[in-house]
Design an enzyme around this catalytic site. Sequence first.
Site, PDB file in Angstrom:
ATOM      1  N   TRP A  66       0.815  -1.221   0.000  1.00 29.06           N
ATOM      2  CA  TRP A  66       0.000   0.000   0.000  1.00 29.06           C
ATOM      3  C   TRP A  66       0.843   1.263   0.000  1.00 29.06           C
ATOM      4  CZ3 TRP A  66      -4.149  -1.195  -2.118  1.00 29.06           C
ATOM      5  CH2 TRP A  66      -4.813  -2.372  -1.803  1.00 29.06           C
ATOM      6  N   ASP A  75      -2.308   6.597   5.868  1.00 27.07           N
ATOM      7  CA  ASP A  75      -3.362   5.721   5.361  1.00 27.07           C
ATOM      8  C   ASP A  75      -3.788   4.831   6.528  1.00 27.07           C
ATOM      9  OD1 ASP A  75      -4.884   3.737   4.180  1.00 27.07           O
ATOM     10  OD2 ASP A  75      -3.398   3.202   2.654  1.00 27.07           O
ATOM     11  N   LYS A 118     -13.158  -1.625   5.319  1.00 30.18           N
ATOM     12  CA  LYS A 118     -12.491  -2.493   6.286  1.00 30.18           C
ATOM     13  C   LYS A 118     -13.162  -2.382   7.655  1.00 30.18           C
ATOM     14  CE  LYS A 118      -9.534  -2.904   2.835  1.00 30.18           C
ATOM     15  NZ  LYS A 118      -8.386  -2.111   2.572  1.00 30.18           N
TER      16      LYS A 118
HETATM   17  C1  LIG Z   1      -7.675  -1.741   1.225  1.00 33.09           C
HETATM   18  C2  LIG Z   1      -6.593  -0.756   1.374  1.00 33.09           C
HETATM   19  C3  LIG Z   1      -6.323   0.200   0.390  1.00 33.09           C
HETATM   20  C4  LIG Z   1      -7.074   0.255  -0.918  1.00 33.09           C
HETATM   21  O1  LIG Z   1      -8.336   0.697  -0.708  1.00 33.09           O
HETATM   22  P1  LIG Z   1      -9.355   0.949  -1.930  1.00 33.09           P
HETATM   23  O2  LIG Z   1     -10.504   1.571  -1.215  1.00 33.09           O
HETATM   24  O3  LIG Z   1      -9.651  -0.382  -2.515  1.00 33.09           O
HETATM   25  O4  LIG Z   1      -8.693   1.855  -2.887  1.00 33.09           O
HETATM   26  C5  LIG Z   1      -5.328   1.110   0.626  1.00 33.09           C
HETATM   27  N1  LIG Z   1      -4.617   1.080   1.766  1.00 33.09           N
HETATM   28  C6  LIG Z   1      -4.848   0.173   2.723  1.00 33.09           C
HETATM   29  C7  LIG Z   1      -4.032   0.194   3.967  1.00 33.09           C
HETATM   30  C8  LIG Z   1      -5.836  -0.778   2.558  1.00 33.09           C
HETATM   31  O5  LIG Z   1      -6.072  -1.686   3.513  1.00 33.09           O
END
Ligand SMILES: *Cc1c(COP(=O)(O)O)cnc(C)c1O
Length: 373
Positions: free
Chosen positions: A102, A171, A195
């Site tokens: 990520w 993030d 999530k």
């Molecule tokens: C799932 C995830 C993403 C991607 O998310 P999308 O909404 O599918 O773009 C980015 N960073 C982390 C840490 C994630 O768990």
Amino acid sequence: MKRVYNFSAGPSCLPEEVLKECAAEMLDYQGTGQSVMEMSHRSKAYEPIIQDAEAMVRKLMNVPDNYKVLFLQGGASTQFAMVAENLGVKKGKAAYINTGVWSKKAIAEAKKLGVQVDVIATSEDKNFSYIPRVEKITGDYDYVYICFNNTIMGTHYEYIPDTGNIPLVADISSCVLSEPLDVTKFGVLFAGAQKNLAPAGVTLVIIREDLIPEECRPGTPTMLMYKTHAENGSMYNTPPCYTIYVLGKVLHWVEKNGGAEGMGKRNHEKADYLYNFLDNSDFYHATTEKGSRSLMNVPFLTKYSTGATDDASVAKEKEINDKFVKEATAAGLVNLKGHRLVGGMRASIYNAMGLDGVKALVDFMKKFADENK
Ligand SMILES: *Cc1c(COP(=O)(O)O)cnc(C)c1O
């Protein structure tokens, strides 16, 4: 009807109470004779829904008044670009810590948009099984970027790097509201909702107001400017109305269960239970180092994952992993297949997963180990 224990990394399980409420209101939301799905986002009925969702984010995450709370689309992945377009303006230079997929994607996006990227630390040397310790960060940077919880690798920062006056961007897609977090330590926080917050479709962004620029990097589309959304209360265009409605309900559920503190207690209990079992097992082991372990995503391997690359070992490893996933599914424990970059299995135990689910998983794991010694 039979509900399963769902260990999916995302989209993931939601509190059953929330799903029931949504079902009850599906055809007629509070006497309006419509579903929230069918409403204008500018209607009298909808306005309080998005306002309440924002108020709940502010309350549960203790968001100071000088931060904007935005509900955007395009997932966390679109934030990789938005952060660079909006923050990488003055010096055109940013520091990134690389802890796996990520953050790699975020780095690639910033580079693509012409931001000069310094990767100031990485855990690539050990297949991203730990979080590098970089307590203090200085330099001529517009921002510092970290992925606070790596969903795939199962790693999590147990500290917040001190970046002084440089805005820290994180993030937090897979750890938002999993435990208390001091928002004031960050310039920008963002999370894809699927999530820990809601179904897929909305991205939560929390940004300090002074970091919202008038001008972004040249050529930035209107929709990728934080200003556009901040000035229009996340209603510049049609927001993901229904998802925001579910998000509000999830946040009320979080509040009822003790808020961020309550989630933290519950999540530590769950994660400790699982990691303790893994650390004391001679059949399974966790893939991450102590001190860097995620509360939310727990990848693990069996003793058949030896690292040997001969055909027989690889075949045996695959056979055991496939068998584990198949038998777990039959036992009502689903979505445990590991990510291909780590192999083995991964249990994502987000807020909505109770300790009962983790106990059921461990019971199954014990039985499976006995049968496959
Ligand atoms: C799932 C995830 C993403 C991607 O998310 P999308 O909404 O599918 O773009 C980015 N960073 C982390 C840490 C994630 O768990």
